[in-house]
Write a protein that holds these residues in place. Structure first.
Motif, PDB file in Angstrom:
ATOM      1  N   VAL A  36      -5.443  -2.410   1.715  1.00  0.00           N
ATOM      2  CA  VAL A  36      -6.025  -1.054   2.081  1.00  0.00           C
ATOM      3  C   VAL A  36      -6.616  -0.346   0.997  1.00  0.00           C
ATOM      4  O   VAL A  36      -7.516   0.802   1.103  1.00  0.00           O
ATOM      5  CB  VAL A  36      -4.982  -0.051   2.891  1.00  0.00           C
ATOM      6  CG1 VAL A  36      -4.531  -0.921   4.117  1.00  0.00           C
ATOM      7  CG2 VAL A  36      -3.798   0.121   2.177  1.00  0.00           C
ATOM      8  N   SER A  37      -6.221  -0.696  -0.380  1.00  0.00           N
ATOM      9  CA  SER A  37      -6.608   0.154  -1.403  1.00  0.00           C
ATOM     10  C   SER A  37      -7.952  -0.596  -2.015  1.00  0.00           C
ATOM     11  O   SER A  37      -8.487  -0.103  -3.057  1.00  0.00           O
ATOM     12  CB  SER A  37      -5.497   0.290  -2.530  1.00  0.00           C
ATOM     13  OG  SER A  37      -5.112  -0.916  -3.032  1.00  0.00           O
ATOM     14  N   ILE A  65      -1.754  -8.280   4.372  1.00  0.00           N
ATOM     15  CA  ILE A  65      -2.531  -7.398   3.996  1.00  0.00           C
ATOM     16  C   ILE A  65      -4.017  -7.840   4.724  1.00  0.00           C
ATOM     17  O   ILE A  65      -4.251  -9.213   4.820  1.00  0.00           O
ATOM     18  CB  ILE A  65      -2.664  -7.358   2.435  1.00  0.00           C
ATOM     19  CG1 ILE A  65      -2.976  -8.953   1.939  1.00  0.00           C
ATOM     20  CG2 ILE A  65      -1.901  -6.817   1.699  1.00  0.00           C
ATOM     21  CD1 ILE A  65      -3.176  -9.055   0.725  1.00  0.00           C
ATOM     22  N   PRO A  66      -5.019  -6.815   4.581  1.00  0.00           N
ATOM     23  CA  PRO A  66      -6.369  -7.138   5.156  1.00  0.00           C
ATOM     24  C   PRO A  66      -6.912  -8.038   4.091  1.00  0.00           C
ATOM     25  O   PRO A  66      -6.996  -7.385   2.818  1.00  0.00           O
ATOM     26  CB  PRO A  66      -6.830  -6.140   5.755  1.00  0.00           C
ATOM     27  CG  PRO A  66      -6.255  -4.993   4.768  1.00  0.00           C
ATOM     28  CD  PRO A  66      -4.895  -5.626   4.621  1.00  0.00           C
ATOM     29  N   LEU A  81      -6.476 -11.655   8.210  1.00  0.00           N
ATOM     30  CA  LEU A  81      -5.257 -10.745   7.859  1.00  0.00           C
ATOM     31  C   LEU A  81      -4.450 -11.913   7.563  1.00  0.00           C
ATOM     32  O   LEU A  81      -4.157 -12.941   7.787  1.00  0.00           O
ATOM     33  CB  LEU A  81      -4.854 -10.410   9.394  1.00  0.00           C
ATOM     34  CG  LEU A  81      -3.591  -9.623   9.404  1.00  0.00           C
ATOM     35  CD1 LEU A  81      -3.808  -8.150   8.527  1.00  0.00           C
ATOM     36  CD2 LEU A  81      -3.051  -9.223  10.781  1.00  0.00           C
ATOM     37  N   VAL A  82      -3.593 -11.483   6.085  1.00  0.00           N
ATOM     38  CA  VAL A  82      -2.935 -12.566   5.318  1.00  0.00           C
ATOM     39  C   VAL A  82      -1.604 -12.143   5.109  1.00  0.00           C
ATOM     40  O   VAL A  82      -1.413 -11.187   4.502  1.00  0.00           O
ATOM     41  CB  VAL A  82      -3.748 -13.058   4.030  1.00  0.00           C
ATOM     42  CG1 VAL A  82      -3.299 -13.723   3.238  1.00  0.00           C
ATOM     43  CG2 VAL A  82      -5.342 -13.290   4.262  1.00  0.00           C
ATOM     44  N   GLU A  83      -0.725 -12.958   5.073  1.00  0.00           N
ATOM     45  CA  GLU A  83       0.541 -13.043   4.780  1.00  0.00           C
ATOM     46  C   GLU A  83       0.894 -13.519   3.424  1.00  0.00           C
ATOM     47  O   GLU A  83       0.522 -14.582   3.210  1.00  0.00           O
ATOM     48  CB  GLU A  83       1.557 -13.183   5.550  1.00  0.00           C
ATOM     49  CG  GLU A  83       3.241 -13.114   5.056  1.00  0.00           C
ATOM     50  CD  GLU A  83       4.118 -14.033   6.061  1.00  0.00           C
ATOM     51  OE1 GLU A  83       5.478 -13.659   5.647  1.00  0.00           O
ATOM     52  OE2 GLU A  83       3.791 -14.791   6.718  1.00  0.00           O
ATOM     53  N   ILE A  84       1.266 -12.655   2.493  1.00  0.00           N
ATOM     54  CA  ILE A  84       1.377 -13.157   0.876  1.00  0.00           C
ATOM     55  C   ILE A  84       2.671 -14.040   0.817  1.00  0.00           C
ATOM     56  O   ILE A  84       3.689 -13.638   1.290  1.00  0.00           O
ATOM     57  CB  ILE A  84       1.392 -11.910  -0.164  1.00  0.00           C
ATOM     58  CG1 ILE A  84       0.269 -11.185   0.057  1.00  0.00           C
ATOM     59  CG2 ILE A  84       1.624 -12.479  -1.302  1.00  0.00           C
ATOM     60  CD1 ILE A  84      -1.219 -12.080  -0.465  1.00  0.00           C
ATOM     61  N   VAL A 102      -2.536 -15.297   9.345  1.00  0.00           N
ATOM     62  CA  VAL A 102      -1.459 -14.837  10.347  1.00  0.00           C
ATOM     63  C   VAL A 102      -1.984 -14.774  11.813  1.00  0.00           C
ATOM     64  O   VAL A 102      -1.091 -14.427  12.892  1.00  0.00           O
ATOM     65  CB  VAL A 102      -0.768 -13.561  10.107  1.00  0.00           C
ATOM     66  CG1 VAL A 102      -0.141 -13.636   8.739  1.00  0.00           C
ATOM     67  CG2 VAL A 102      -1.582 -12.158  10.086  1.00  0.00           C
ATOM     68  N   ASP A 103      -3.233 -14.816  12.071  1.00  0.00           N
ATOM     69  CA  ASP A 103      -3.833 -14.685  13.365  1.00  0.00           C
ATOM     70  C   ASP A 103      -4.905 -15.653  13.504  1.00  0.00           C
ATOM     71  O   ASP A 103      -5.375 -16.138  12.662  1.00  0.00           O
ATOM     72  CB  ASP A 103      -4.271 -13.298  13.736  1.00  0.00           C
ATOM     73  CG  ASP A 103      -5.271 -12.714  12.916  1.00  0.00           C
ATOM     74  OD1 ASP A 103      -5.748 -13.423  11.831  1.00  0.00           O
ATOM     75  OD2 ASP A 103      -5.791 -11.637  13.292  1.00  0.00           O
TER      76      ASP A 103
END
Length: 129
Positions: A36-37, A65-66, A81-84, A102-103
């Motif tokens: 988001v940053s 995180i996106p 959409l990514v899970e680290i 993740v989706d």
């Protein structure tokens, strides 16, 4: 020496899709914004299961995180959409982030992006991985 539990798959056993390295000789870097940053990162590799990024800032493992990829090499922005799942320091102060999609929308976006970059046959798993 430590042994891995029998029910725990190794990393290579979990990989079902070919990872396309986007950092080879003569390749134009594919830029991404992360989180988001909107931190800047470069795409190291991409598959239908996930993405590897090179950046200068760490992201805690388990964080979702996106990630947006856009630029000269792409015809449109691609959002994931990514899970680290991995955060590893490498040479020269760089950090390699490994993430899984993740989706289904992220998987579909990866398929479209791989097709747009003409890197692979997006529908075929790699039997070696």
């Amino acid at each position: 020496h430590a042994t891995m539990p029998l029910n725990e798959p190794t990393i290579s056993e979990r990989r079902l899709w070919t990872r396309q390295d986007l950092t080879g000789p003569g390749a134009n870097p594919l830029a991404a914004t992360v989180g988001v940053s909107c931190r800047t990162a470069f795409v190291h590799d991409l598959s239908l299961a996930g993405i590897s990024l090179l950046t200068t800032q760490s992201v805690p493992v388990g964080t979702t995180i996106p990630v947006t990829i856009s630029g000269q090499q792409t015809d449109q922005p691609y959002r994931f959409l990514v899970e680290i799942v991995r955060c590893q320091s490498i040479d020269s102060g760089l950090i390699r982030l490994g993430g899984r999609f993740v989706d289904e929308a992220s998987v579909a976006g990866a398929r479209q992006l791989l097709g747009a970059l003409a890197l692979s046959e997006p529908g075929s798993p790699d039997p070696q991985c």
